[in-house]
Design a protein around this motif. Structure first.
Motif: not given
Length: 270
Positions: A41-62
């Motif tokens: 995708l990267a040659p055609h789009r700026e790709v932003i991949t996200i860890d959702l809240p409480g998943f992967g490396a993203s904390p779960l906001p209070e």
């Protein structure tokens, strides 16, 4: 004195050039699930991949609202905070549902749902709920035995055949890392509970391009999870051959092509 608004920070990766395309993973997942697709995708789009809240490396906001509409709002607010006011969205499973909620709120340029959740008529079917919960329970049950068990090819394929259409294409290391990430996620059980009795609805007035793709080997979201009645008439429905519920390793080129086409300016007219 007004309460101070807590800034939401979600772990993410940005790469490539072109119109921004935000990719959202499914329940229990992490942004690395898109790794086979991003270089295409990267040659055609700026790709932003996200860890959702409480998943992967993203904390779960209070106080995070873990219903789909609440997570979608958090994601859209975060994207706006990093300069992405109305990007294209692509999502798998829960991520597809979130993408549709974001579009319904008028905050998406297009949506491509890869086996999106939420498209059931009333409640999530029991067979779907059972299979998703088993994805969490099996690694928990095996514990330290996951490593030796997944070295036995027939067992490894059997464990993942309900998720991937071609499970032999998913590296064993990825399976182990995904299992660890799922067990470590703060939000898995809470999100499952919040989804009970919920579904996507009232999307008829969405006026941006929508593409929905359910693979022929997706057994997690079967016919009872593919209701078309809440989406606009211009929605494009695809049935890619050989795709499972998470087809990123099944067919990287095919998934990339669907995402690129779905986020193109011609998608609505196609």
């Amino acid at each position: 004195m007004a309460a101070r608004r807590t800034e939401i920070v979600l772990e993410h990766t940005r790469t490539g050039e072109g119109p921004p395309l935000v990719l959202l993973h499914g329940i229990g997942g992490r942004r690395a699930m898109w790794d086979p697709i991003v270089p295409l995708l990267a040659p055609h789009r700026e790709v932003i991949t996200i860890d959702l809240p409480g998943f992967g490396a993203s904390p779960l906001p209070e106080g995070q609202d873990l219903r789909a509409v609440g997570i979608a709002r958090t994601v859209a607010d975060f994207c706006a905070s990093i300069g992405l006011e109305r990007p294209h969205y692509g999502g798998n499973s829960l991520g597809g549902w979130l993408s549709l909620e974001i579009a319904k709120a008028g905050r998406a340029a297009s949506v491509t749902g890869i086996a999106p959740a939420g498209l059931w008529r009333t409640r999530v079917p029991r067979y779907t709920k059972w299979q998703v919960v088993s994805l969490y329970d099996l690694p928990k049950l095996f514990g330290p035995l996951m490593d030796p068990v997944t070295r036995i090819t027939p067992l490894r394929l059997a464990m993942t055949a309900n998720v991937m259409g071609k499970p032999w294409r998913t590296p064993r290391s990825v399976l182990l890392e995904d299992s660890r990430a799922m067990l470590a996620s703060e939000a898995f059980k809470l999100t499952m509970a919040s989804a009970s009795g919920q579904r996507f609805a009232d999307g008829h007035d969405i006026d941006v391009p929508i593409t929905i793709a359910f693979g022929t080997r997706d057994v997690i979201l079967g016919p009872g999870c593919r209701y078309r009645g809440e989406l606009p008439e211009h929605t494009r429905w695809l049935t890619p051959r050989g795709w499972g519920h998470m087809p990123m390793y099944d067919d990287p080129k095919g998934v990339a092509a669907v995402l690129l086409d779905g986020s193109s300016v011609s998608a609505l007219a196609a």
